[in-house]
Design a protein around this motif. Structure first.
Motif, PDB file in Angstrom:
ATOM      1  N   ARG A 179       0.839  -1.214   0.000  1.00  0.00           N
ATOM      2  CA  ARG A 179       0.000   0.000   0.000  1.00  0.00           C
ATOM      3  C   ARG A 179       0.867   1.254   0.000  1.00  0.00           C
ATOM      4  O   ARG A 179       0.514   2.268  -0.612  1.00  0.00           O
ATOM      5  N   ILE A 180       1.998   1.195   0.682  1.00  0.00           N
ATOM      6  CA  ILE A 180       2.916   2.339   0.689  1.00  0.00           C
ATOM      7  C   ILE A 180       3.566   2.506  -0.676  1.00  0.00           C
ATOM      8  O   ILE A 180       3.584   3.608  -1.240  1.00  0.00           O
ATOM      9  N   ILE A 181       4.090   1.409  -1.217  1.00  0.00           N
ATOM     10  CA  ILE A 181       4.737   1.480  -2.531  1.00  0.00           C
ATOM     11  C   ILE A 181       3.771   1.977  -3.601  1.00  0.00           C
ATOM     12  O   ILE A 181       4.146   2.754  -4.492  1.00  0.00           O
ATOM     13  N   ASN A 182       2.512   1.542  -3.510  1.00  0.00           N
ATOM     14  CA  ASN A 182       1.520   1.929  -4.516  1.00  0.00           C
ATOM     15  C   ASN A 182       1.139   3.406  -4.457  1.00  0.00           C
ATOM     16  O   ASN A 182       0.474   3.910  -5.369  1.00  0.00           O
ATOM     17  N   LEU A 183       1.577   4.105  -3.417  1.00  0.00           N
ATOM     18  CA  LEU A 183       1.322   5.551  -3.346  1.00  0.00           C
ATOM     19  C   LEU A 183       2.049   6.288  -4.462  1.00  0.00           C
ATOM     20  O   LEU A 183       1.685   7.402  -4.821  1.00  0.00           O
ATOM     21  N   ASN A 184       3.092   5.651  -5.023  1.00  0.00           N
ATOM     22  CA  ASN A 184       3.820   6.256  -6.143  1.00  0.00           C
ATOM     23  C   ASN A 184       3.099   6.094  -7.474  1.00  0.00           C
ATOM     24  O   ASN A 184       3.524   6.650  -8.492  1.00  0.00           O
ATOM     25  N   ALA A 190       4.929  -3.220  -6.718  1.00  0.00           N
ATOM     26  CA  ALA A 190       4.844  -4.122  -5.568  1.00  0.00           C
ATOM     27  C   ALA A 190       5.498  -5.470  -5.874  1.00  0.00           C
ATOM     28  O   ALA A 190       6.182  -6.048  -5.029  1.00  0.00           O
ATOM     29  N   LYS A 191       5.298  -5.974  -7.096  1.00  0.00           N
ATOM     30  CA  LYS A 191       5.903  -7.248  -7.478  1.00  0.00           C
ATOM     31  C   LYS A 191       7.422  -7.144  -7.500  1.00  0.00           C
ATOM     32  O   LYS A 191       8.140  -8.079  -7.151  1.00  0.00           O
ATOM     33  N   MET A 214      11.280  -2.825   7.124  1.00  0.00           N
ATOM     34  CA  MET A 214      10.405  -1.695   6.817  1.00  0.00           C
ATOM     35  C   MET A 214      11.227  -0.472   6.410  1.00  0.00           C
ATOM     36  O   MET A 214      10.805   0.304   5.549  1.00  0.00           O
ATOM     37  N   PHE A 215      12.401  -0.298   7.015  1.00  0.00           N
ATOM     38  CA  PHE A 215      13.282   0.798   6.599  1.00  0.00           C
ATOM     39  C   PHE A 215      13.621   0.658   5.116  1.00  0.00           C
ATOM     40  O   PHE A 215      13.607   1.645   4.367  1.00  0.00           O
ATOM     41  N   LYS A 216      13.945  -0.550   4.677  1.00  0.00           N
ATOM     42  CA  LYS A 216      14.294  -0.783   3.274  1.00  0.00           C
ATOM     43  C   LYS A 216      13.117  -0.482   2.353  1.00  0.00           C
ATOM     44  O   LYS A 216      13.295   0.061   1.256  1.00  0.00           O
ATOM     45  N   ILE A 217      11.923  -0.861   2.796  1.00  0.00           N
ATOM     46  CA  ILE A 217      10.720  -0.559   2.002  1.00  0.00           C
ATOM     47  C   ILE A 217      10.553   0.947   1.858  1.00  0.00           C
ATOM     48  O   ILE A 217      10.297   1.462   0.760  1.00  0.00           O
ATOM     49  N   GLU A 219      12.858   3.252   2.257  1.00  0.00           N
ATOM     50  CA  GLU A 219      13.970   3.797   1.474  1.00  0.00           C
ATOM     51  C   GLU A 219      13.668   3.654  -0.022  1.00  0.00           C
ATOM     52  O   GLU A 219      13.904   4.586  -0.811  1.00  0.00           O
ATOM     53  N   TYR A 220      13.142   2.497  -0.398  1.00  0.00           N
ATOM     54  CA  TYR A 220      12.769   2.261  -1.798  1.00  0.00           C
ATOM     55  C   TYR A 220      11.681   3.246  -2.232  1.00  0.00           C
ATOM     56  O   TYR A 220      11.777   3.868  -3.292  1.00  0.00           O
ATOM     57  N   TYR A 221      10.646   3.392  -1.386  1.00  0.00           N
ATOM     58  CA  TYR A 221       9.529   4.297  -1.699  1.00  0.00           C
ATOM     59  C   TYR A 221      10.009   5.743  -1.848  1.00  0.00           C
ATOM     60  O   TYR A 221       9.693   6.425  -2.829  1.00  0.00           O
TER      61      TYR A 221
END
Length: 333
Positions: A179-184, A190-191, A214-217, A219-221
């Motif tokens: 859900r966080i990644i999809n904010l972009n 996500a895949k 979660m930090f890595k997620i 950081e990616y976002y």
């Protein structure tokens, strides 16, 4: 665990429901009452997740009871126990059949509703988490978003070592991350992170590793978001990644990436709400946590491997970001 309220003036119905519900370790009976009025009074006082009630009650029918409960507390799920004949009336035709348990009561019927609730609750909870975070936190503040999510991670039961619990934690974290990644608003993102930042059973067994994941997620976002807005940051972030094990400074970044210090500082303030140096330290500290937990490196080795020439300075920086000493972190789980 989810709390359950039983509503029926028939002891046999309450007993049948109780026996079946208690077979599922994720649910427990909070209380039992005879009437809808007693149930509503209790709902206003206690934390109730689910209500199992008879459909036909002396003072209120099931449809009206659901309407009152929704008005009082929209998050509570109500399931109604009834005979098929009770649903034939036109006034009840709009009742959601997913909320109905047809008599006779069996374990399979009740368990189906409990699993339905768990699925809906998790989806709602994780959607709601990200929505609430967007309201309460500046989504351009890396540290604030990280802190918000790590507080949520602290709610997981890491003492429960059963496989099912690990599966639930993994599923929850993946859902939040997606859900966080999809904010972009980038398709198939996500895949991609499932391959680049996998979440393993070892991670979901340790709260420290969950927070690190979660930090890595995040950081990616933040990297994707910021480089879309300012492509020049791609080289900056790449340089930091490739030199994170060195004692790099803001002047090093500015020189190697051919960007003015003032402009770079403004971009980081806009996209991360932190300085470049703070971001570098934050990234180093999260790598340090991996070295400590997964590789069991000594604190002096960790400091050296991340470009900190002085053990004391590394310890000071670690405590600033983690609110605990390196030694305290090592002993925690």
């Amino acid at each position: 665990m989810y709390s359950v309220l039983l509503v029926s003036n028939q002891i046999l119905i309450r007993t049948a429901l109780k026996k079946t519900i208690e077979r599922n370790k994720n649910f427990y009976i909070k209380d039992e009452v005879n009437t809808p009025k007693e149930a509503i009074d209790l709902i206003n006082k206690e934390n109730i997740n689910i209500v199992f009630s008879e459909f036909m009650m002396p003072s209120m029918n099931g449809k009206d009871f659901i309407d009152v409960v929704k008005k009082e507390n929209k998050d509570i799920k109500v399931f109604l126990v009834t005979f098929p004949s009770d649903l034939f009336s036109r006034e009840y035709k709009n009742i959601d059949l997913n909320q109905v348990i047809l008599r006779p009561i069996t374990y399979e019927k009740v368990e189906e509703k409990l699993k339905l609730y768990e699925k809906d609750y998790k989806n709602f909870n994780e959607i709601n988490l990200v929505l609430e975070m967007q309201k309460e936190v500046n989504m351009n503040d890396f540290f604030a978003v990280y802190e918000y999510l790590t507080k949520y991670i602290d709610k997981y039961d890491f003492k429960n070592k059963e496989v099912e619990n690990k599966v639930q934690i993994k599923s929850s974290l993946k859902s939040i991350a997606n859900r966080i990644i999809n904010l972009n608003n980038i398709t198939d993102e996500a895949k991609k992170i499932e391959k680049e930042i996998p979440i393993t059973n070892a991670i979901v067994s340790d709260s420290r590793l969950c927070k690190n994941w979660m930090f890595k997620i995040l950081e990616y976002y933040f990297k994707r978001k910021s480089t879309i807005n300012y492509p020049i940051l791609e080289n900056v972030l790449l340089y930091i990644d490739e030199n994170i094990d060195k004692n790099i400074s803001l002047s090093d970044v500015v020189k190697e990436c051919n960007i003015s210090q003032g402009y770079l500082s403004r971009l980081f303030k806009s996209e991360y709400n932190m300085t470049v140096v703070n971001f570098i330290h934050f990234k180093k500290i999260n790598l340090a946590k991996e070295y400590i937990v997964l590789e069991n490196q000594s604190i002096s080795d960790v400091a050296f491997n991340l470009g900190y020439n002085e053990y004391g300075y590394f310890s000071k920086v670690f405590k600033k970001y983690e609110q605990e000493t390196v030694e305290q972190f090592r002993k925690a789980r």
